[in-house]
Design a protein around this motif. Structure first.
Motif, PDB file in Angstrom:
ATOM      1  N   ILE A 177       0.839  -1.201   0.000  1.00 37.45           N
ATOM      2  CA  ILE A 177       0.000   0.000   0.000  1.00 37.45           C
ATOM      3  C   ILE A 177       0.870   1.246   0.000  1.00 37.45           C
ATOM      4  CG2 ILE A 177      -1.732   1.308   1.286  1.00 37.45           C
ATOM      5  CD1 ILE A 177      -2.741  -1.409   2.367  1.00 37.45           C
ATOM      6  N   LYS A 179       3.816   1.604  -1.188  1.00 37.85           N
ATOM      7  CA  LYS A 179       4.378   1.791  -2.525  1.00 37.85           C
ATOM      8  C   LYS A 179       3.334   2.341  -3.492  1.00 37.85           C
ATOM      9  CE  LYS A 179       8.174  -1.481  -2.619  1.00 37.85           C
ATOM     10  NZ  LYS A 179       8.458  -2.896  -2.874  1.00 37.85           N
ATOM     11  N   ALA A 180       2.112   1.801  -3.410  1.00 38.68           N
ATOM     12  CA  ALA A 180       1.067   2.264  -4.328  1.00 38.68           C
ATOM     13  C   ALA A 180       0.793   3.749  -4.105  1.00 38.68           C
ATOM     14  CB  ALA A 180      -0.209   1.451  -4.134  1.00 38.68           C
ATOM     15  N   GLN A 181       0.807   4.192  -2.844  1.00 36.54           N
ATOM     16  CA  GLN A 181       0.549   5.611  -2.583  1.00 36.54           C
ATOM     17  C   GLN A 181       1.763   6.466  -2.927  1.00 36.54           C
ATOM     18  OE1 GLN A 181      -2.357   5.731  -2.624  1.00 36.54           O
ATOM     19  NE2 GLN A 181      -3.522   5.171  -0.810  1.00 36.54           N
ATOM     20  N   MET A 182       2.955   5.921  -2.703  1.00 31.14           N
ATOM     21  CA  MET A 182       4.148   6.681  -3.084  1.00 31.14           C
ATOM     22  C   MET A 182       4.187   6.883  -4.594  1.00 31.14           C
ATOM     23  SD  MET A 182       6.802   5.026  -0.447  1.00 31.14           S
ATOM     24  CE  MET A 182       8.380   5.499  -1.130  1.00 31.14           C
ATOM     25  N   ALA A 183       3.686   5.906  -5.331  1.00 30.77           N
ATOM     26  CA  ALA A 183       3.629   6.050  -6.786  1.00 30.77           C
ATOM     27  C   ALA A 183       2.693   7.191  -7.175  1.00 30.77           C
ATOM     28  CB  ALA A 183       3.166   4.747  -7.433  1.00 30.77           C
ATOM     29  N   ARG A 184       1.810   7.572  -6.261  1.00 31.79           N
ATOM     30  CA  ARG A 184       0.924   8.718  -6.521  1.00 31.79           C
ATOM     31  C   ARG A 184       1.455   9.960  -5.804  1.00 31.79           C
ATOM     32  NH1 ARG A 184      -5.282   8.081  -6.094  1.00 31.79           N
ATOM     33  NH2 ARG A 184      -5.025   6.963  -4.139  1.00 31.79           N
ATOM     34  N   GLY A 185       2.714   9.942  -5.451  1.00 29.38           N
ATOM     35  CA  GLY A 185       3.331  11.136  -4.884  1.00 29.38           C
ATOM     36  C   GLY A 185       3.183  11.289  -3.389  1.00 29.38           C
ATOM     37  N   PRO A 206      -6.852   1.859   3.426  1.00 32.73           N
ATOM     38  CA  PRO A 206      -6.846   0.585   2.680  1.00 32.73           C
ATOM     39  C   PRO A 206      -6.440  -0.600   3.556  1.00 32.73           C
ATOM     40  CG  PRO A 206      -5.679   2.273   1.447  1.00 32.73           C
ATOM     41  CD  PRO A 206      -5.950   2.842   2.805  1.00 32.73           C
TER      42      PRO A 206
ATOM     43  N   GLN B  51       9.146  -1.666 -10.358  1.00 37.29           N
ATOM     44  CA  GLN B  51       9.279  -0.769  -9.209  1.00 37.29           C
ATOM     45  C   GLN B  51      10.609  -0.024  -9.203  1.00 37.29           C
ATOM     46  OE1 GLN B  51       8.191  -2.816  -5.587  1.00 37.29           O
ATOM     47  NE2 GLN B  51       6.343  -3.612  -6.532  1.00 37.29           N
ATOM     48  N   ASN B  54      10.276   3.610 -11.427  1.00 35.44           N
ATOM     49  CA  ASN B  54       9.874   4.895 -10.837  1.00 35.44           C
ATOM     50  C   ASN B  54      10.534   5.118  -9.478  1.00 35.44           C
ATOM     51  OD1 ASN B  54       8.437   3.246  -9.166  1.00 35.44           O
ATOM     52  ND2 ASN B  54       6.495   4.339  -9.369  1.00 35.44           N
ATOM     53  N   LEU B  56      10.854   3.303  -6.765  1.00 34.79           N
ATOM     54  CA  LEU B  56      10.341   2.766  -5.495  1.00 34.79           C
ATOM     55  C   LEU B  56      11.342   1.784  -4.898  1.00 34.79           C
ATOM     56  CD1 LEU B  56       6.555   2.111  -6.187  1.00 34.79           C
ATOM     57  CD2 LEU B  56       7.514   3.700  -4.530  1.00 34.79           C
ATOM     58  N   LEU B  57      12.072   1.106  -5.764  1.00 36.63           N
ATOM     59  CA  LEU B  57      13.149   0.227  -5.302  1.00 36.63           C
ATOM     60  C   LEU B  57      14.441   0.764  -5.891  1.00 36.63           C
ATOM     61  CD1 LEU B  57      11.677  -3.362  -5.788  1.00 36.63           C
ATOM     62  CD2 LEU B  57      12.013  -2.156  -3.639  1.00 36.63           C
ATOM     63  N   LYS B  79      10.392  12.168  -6.650  1.00 35.06           N
ATOM     64  CA  LYS B  79       8.981  12.526  -6.648  1.00 35.06           C
ATOM     65  C   LYS B  79       8.556  12.971  -8.050  1.00 35.06           C
ATOM     66  CE  LYS B  79       5.770  14.709  -3.542  1.00 35.06           C
ATOM     67  NZ  LYS B  79       5.563  15.554  -2.359  1.00 35.06           N
ATOM     68  N   ARG B  82       8.278   9.957 -10.257  1.00 34.38           N
ATOM     69  CA  ARG B  82       7.065   9.164 -10.055  1.00 34.38           C
ATOM     70  C   ARG B  82       5.853   9.780 -10.727  1.00 34.38           C
ATOM     71  NH1 ARG B  82       8.782   7.940  -3.978  1.00 34.38           N
ATOM     72  NH2 ARG B  82      10.497   6.586  -4.581  1.00 34.38           N
ATOM     73  N   LEU B  87       2.818   4.373 -12.060  1.00 35.84           N
ATOM     74  CA  LEU B  87       2.740   2.928 -11.829  1.00 35.84           C
ATOM     75  C   LEU B  87       1.404   2.595 -11.166  1.00 35.84           C
ATOM     76  CD1 LEU B  87       3.888   0.064 -11.624  1.00 35.84           C
ATOM     77  CD2 LEU B  87       5.222   0.782  -9.669  1.00 35.84           C
ATOM     78  N   PHE B  89      -0.656  -0.298  -9.445  1.00 30.53           N
ATOM     79  CA  PHE B  89      -0.418  -1.620  -8.867  1.00 30.53           C
ATOM     80  C   PHE B  89      -1.558  -2.580  -9.166  1.00 30.53           C
ATOM     81  CE2 PHE B  89       2.917   0.546  -6.763  1.00 30.53           C
ATOM     82  CZ  PHE B  89       3.831  -0.435  -6.456  1.00 30.53           C
ATOM     83  N   GLN B  95      -4.863   1.135  -3.129  1.00 24.70           N
ATOM     84  CA  GLN B  95      -4.663   2.576  -3.215  1.00 24.70           C
ATOM     85  C   GLN B  95      -5.917   3.407  -2.989  1.00 24.70           C
ATOM     86  OE1 GLN B  95      -3.217   2.793  -7.478  1.00 24.70           O
ATOM     87  NE2 GLN B  95      -4.637   4.498  -7.463  1.00 24.70           N
ATOM     88  N   PHE B 107      -5.964  12.880  -5.346  1.00 24.36           N
ATOM     89  CA  PHE B 107      -4.842  12.665  -4.424  1.00 24.36           C
ATOM     90  C   PHE B 107      -3.479  12.859  -5.103  1.00 24.36           C
ATOM     91  CE2 PHE B 107      -1.885   9.680  -2.222  1.00 24.36           C
ATOM     92  CZ  PHE B 107      -1.855  10.304  -0.995  1.00 24.36           C
ATOM     93  N   GLY B 108      -3.293  12.265  -6.264  1.00 23.55           N
ATOM     94  CA  GLY B 108      -2.023  12.364  -6.981  1.00 23.55           C
ATOM     95  C   GLY B 108      -1.642  13.792  -7.341  1.00 23.55           C
ATOM     96  N   ASN B 111      -0.709  15.957  -4.461  1.00 21.76           N
ATOM     97  CA  ASN B 111       0.649  15.713  -3.957  1.00 21.76           C
ATOM     98  C   ASN B 111       1.713  16.427  -4.791  1.00 21.76           C
ATOM     99  OD1 ASN B 111       0.017  14.140  -1.745  1.00 21.76           O
ATOM    100  ND2 ASN B 111      -0.119  12.278  -2.987  1.00 21.76           N
ATOM    101  N   MET B 160      -1.830  12.513 -12.788  1.00 23.42           N
ATOM    102  CA  MET B 160      -0.507  13.110 -12.593  1.00 23.42           C
ATOM    103  C   MET B 160       0.169  13.379 -13.938  1.00 23.42           C
ATOM    104  SD  MET B 160       0.624  10.684  -9.412  1.00 23.42           S
ATOM    105  CE  MET B 160       2.045  11.662  -8.959  1.00 23.42           C
TER     106      MET B 160
END
Lengths: 266, 282, 288
Positions: A177, A179-185, A206, B51, B54, B56-57, B79, B82, B87, B89, B95, B107-108, B111, B160
């Motif tokens: 979760i 990661k999914a939210q970080m992908a949305r900034g 979630p 991952q 963008n 994340l990893l 940021k 991303r 991405l 999921f 999400q 939300f996106g 941010n 985004m």
């Protein structure tokens, strides 16, 4: 990070300790912890070391694996050692300003460190050789007398064992979760306390929804498999004391006699 | 070029006895405007790879260049990355969290620090792109059907304005119609918005129809990279790693084995029909 | 008379809308009757929302019908006194592999059902051994379920049901969350149980390739049964299946299209070999 913690992880091999009744192991672990706090003589620590070495050898769990569990308490260990080292009054070794180190402090810190390490290793052996289910079984049976005064012992132990099963799943889910939210900034790290708390909402909503969903599903699955509480249930692995358990209790007794003898006589 | 991956390795539990390569020496260049299918079974490293794209990893070693800039360079804003490399999921349930669909899609862009008016503008655009009209704006995202939830999740990333859109198993758990709807939507986004698409899937049949390039992953390594036709020629090797080629490939190979030389380039039902009818009418 | 008999089942979900203070009634099932013969492998197909999952949950008293009756080996699921006997007779496997495994060790999970119904300890072990063997998971008996793949978890769940010695197993979309490998693994296991142990199987799914070897295929749409027959019969109606938002295997679709173009092919071709065997003479003859 989380996967480094050995405490609370079962290590599946077949050994005498693995086969031992969880109550015996629970009692032994508690007795061992108590003995560590009684012990204040070098010989007592020798006895405690022998006890631990025997237990480790009998568990057939690689020592390396056990030592990894210590990583999680390193910080705690360092704090308690330095407290004892510098705050114990006695004959000073050196003194800088108000900081002083004493012989008594060194001795105390060393004992403290050994105590803590042994305590962690001792309880790690318990959890490495006992499945969480056996552990809750052991607790359920040991505390069975509480059932007579209205404590729902079976239900509580069932809840514990289900919690143990789902903790790793929920940890993994939290990661997904996030990661999914970080992908949305989303940003979980920066900001002040209030901003950080607010940032948790997209994670917690979630997660809770998923946890509730899992709970509903699980309840349904348990019902479908005829679960209806503790009454009339039989056990696949009933707890029964065997010869090895009696021997273990005899061993505990011997160990305790030694510890107390050292305490009283020396 | 949009994304360049150079000698990428990702190692779990480095320097311990549990050391394990999740990704091993991956080299891959993704051009602007491509529509790529990234295929592999569970544990092949395909999700791990996406991952990285963008940020994340972080790779154990190797580099990733986005539009020529190294994303591991000091001061590179992950940021920003991303928002450029979106991405989505696998499970929309991971999400969706807001009280209604519209706020969730906001939300996106929120941010990204945009003005409220622009946030709303983008949310509206994104919801339109995924085919959800105003009737959905005030609905709770939790009460939608599986396919609709997925659309909201995709809109949440589209808002985004990404240049690259990665979708991780967007059809898992959907029924055939739901699957076709989502894949049709992705194709439309690629054609009409010109977004570079990376579609992660374990189903060859699903993606063969849509993508122009297939990348097959196995045990953390890139195994094949080419057009679907090229990749499906290796159907025997694909089978060995538990990824069957589409049934049509087997029909073609079986016919060829019996002396009926249907073109090996055939990968979809329509192509097979036309090929066979051509031979028949001759 | 079959082991499972559903008579005129109706099921309504009632959702209460607080804002408008009214109840919304959702008819999940509108009069479903089905008789399933003991020992058969029956697949129920339908898109999401067709009512197939609701139907599955009615089979062992997880849900009770709004109207109509379900008989499991002649016991009504709505009779309180038979509830546990019904659940023992008709075991159930669910969609999400994580949310149905209770034990922290594979073998303990398999033993959970027998424990609940009061089977003596010795026999629990026998049943666990046999069930794990039947699904090919004996080698994993001491593992934590969290370390298994999706397909393996579902096999453990199946073993857990087998250990209760059911006469039939209802599987509610057991493969929806699995990858192709896991799907094959689970379906193969179920087919073996059906053939070797004679267990009646009711498989609910929307994947066509899983039902090709079933004895009988039932298609549901909008809370009703709309097709019922052998896989061959059902798959010969390609355009109808598409109307019910279902797929057909690629070979079947190709055969159907070739037939529409005038080729002399039979209806309901299900396998690659079948199609190729038919096509080769047609194409060779043309060229000769």
């Amino acid at each position: 990070m989380l996967r480094d913690i050995t405490l609370g992880q079962y290590y599946p091999v077949d050994s005498v300790l693995h086969r031992m009744d969880p109550r015996t192991k629970l009692f032994g672990t508690m007795a061992y912890i108590v003995s560590l706090f009684i012990a204040d003589h070098l010989l007592a620590y020798v006895a405690a070391t022998i006890f631990l070495v025997i237990a480790i050898r009998m568990s057939k769990v690689p020592v390396k694996f056990m030592v990894r569990g210590l990583k999680s308490v390193v910080v705690l260990l360092l704090i308690s050692v330095s407290f004892n080292l510098f705050l114990t009054p006695g004959t000073p070794i050196f003194k800088i300003g108000f900081i002083q180190m004493t012989w008594e402090g060194v001795e105390f810190a060393a004992f403290m460190a050994i105590r803590l390490i042994y305590l962690v290793l001792g309880s790690t052996i318990l959890t490495l050789t006992t499945t969480p289910n056996q552990l809750t079984d052991g607790l359920e049976k040991s505390l069975g007398f509480l059932g007579k005064v209205g404590v729902p012992v079976h239900e509580v132990s069932m809840m514990m064992s289900i919690a143990l099963r789902f903790i790793p799943i929920l940890i993994e889910e939290t990661d997904k979760i996030m990661k999914a939210q970080m992908a949305r900034g989303a940003d979980f790290e920066s900001g002040n306390l209030i901003q950080k708390a607010k940032a948790m909402v997209p994670l917690l909503v979630p997660l809770f929804i998923s946890a509730f969903r899992r709970a509903t599903d699980l309840a349904m699955a348990m019902e479908a498999r005829c679960y209806r509480g503790g009454d009339g249930r039989t056990k696949m692995k009933p707890l029964r004391y065997e010869a090895r358990d009696r021997m273990a209790y005899a061993f505990y007794l011997g160990y305790f006699v030694v510890i107390i003898a050292i305490k009283v006589l020396l | 070029m949009a994304i360049e991956i150079k000698n990428l390795n990702h190692i779990y539990g480095k320097d311990t006895i549990f050391e394990q390569y999740a990704l091993k020496n991956i080299n891959l260049t993704i051009e602007d405007g491509e529509f790529i299918g990234l295929i592999g079974h569970t544990g092949s490293g395909k999700s791990t790879l996406t991952q990285h794209l963008n940020g994340l990893l972080k790779a154990s070693d190797g580099d990733i260049l986005y539009n020529g800039e190294n994303i591991y360079k000091e001061g590179y804003s992950l940021k920003d990355l991303r928002s450029k490399v979106g991405l989505v999921f696998q499970y929309p349930e991971h999400q969706l969290f807001e009280v209604d669909v519209f706020s969730d899609v906001c939300f996106g862009p929120k941010n990204l620090g945009l003005l409220p008016s622009e946030v709303e503008e983008r949310a509206k655009e994104a919801l339109e792109m995924v085919g959800l009209d105003e009737n959905f704006y005030k609905q709770s995202p939790f009460e939608l059907s599986g396919g609709q939830k997925r659309r909201v999740a995709i809109a949440g990333v589209l808002a985004m304005k990404p240049e690259v859109l990665i979708l991780d198993e967007p059809t898992a758990g959907l029924d055939p119609r739901g699957r076709d709807d989502i894949l049709g939507l992705v194709e439309k986004l690629h054609k009409e918005q010109g977004i570079t698409i990376i579609l992660v899937s374990h189903s060859m049949e699903d993606v063969a129809k849509y993508v122009s390039r297939l990348v097959v992953m196995n045990q953390g390594e890139k195994m094949f990279d080419g057009t679907p036709k090229e990749v499906f020629r290796h159907y025997k090797e694909l089978e060995k790693i538990g990824l069957a080629a589409p049934q049509i490939t087997y029909v073609v190979q079986a016919l060829r084995a019996r002396g009926i030389m249907v073109s090996e380039d055939v990968t979809t039902v329509e192509e097979a029909r036309d090929e066979i009818l051509k031979l028949w009418k001759r | 008379m079959g082991i499972i008999r559903a008579v005129n089942l109706i099921f309504d979900y009632i959702r209460h809308d607080d804002e408008q203070d009214k109840d919304e009634i959702n008819h999940a099932l509108r009069g479903v009757s089905l008789d399933i013969e003991e020992g058969s492998f029956v697949a129920i197909l339908g898109h999401n929302g067709s009512g197939k999952s609701t139907f599955a949950k009615l089979m062992n008293g997880i849900l009770l019908p709004t109207d109509g009756t379900v008989y499991i080996s002649n016991m009504k699921t709505s009779d309180e006194e038979h509830l546990w006997e019904v659940r023992k007779t008709a075991g159930m496997v669910f969609q999400n592999p994580d949310n149905q495994i209770i034990g922290n060790v594979v073998e303990e999970d398999v033993g959970f059902g027998p424990e609940n119904i009061g089977v003596p300890t010795e026999e629990i072990w026998e049943r666990v051994d046999k069930s794990l063997e039947a699904v090919g998971m004996t080698a994993y008996r001491l593992q934590s379920p969290n370390k298994l793949s999706g397909g393996q978890k579902q096999r453990v769940a199946i073993a857990g049901v087998m250990a209760m010695k059911p006469r039939c197993i209802v599987l509610d979309e057991p493969t929806a969350m699995l990858d192709p490998n896991g799907r094959r693994e689970v379906i193969k296991t179920v087919q073996e149980l059906n053939k070797q142990e004679g267990i009646t199987v009711l498989l609910i799914t929307h994947y066509m390739e899983e039902v090709i070897e079933a004895d009988r295929v039932v298609v549901m749409d909008d809370g009703q049964i709309v097709m019922d027959g052998t896989p061959k019969e059902v798959f010969s109606r390609v355009s109808e299946l598409k109307e019910y938002r279902l797929d057909v295997p690629q070979v079947t679709e190709l055969a159907d299209e070739l037939k529409a173009a005038g080729m002399d092919l039979p209806d309901g071709i299900l396998t690659i070999d079948e199609l190729v065997d038919r096509l080769v003479p047609i194409l060779k003859e043309e060229r000769a």
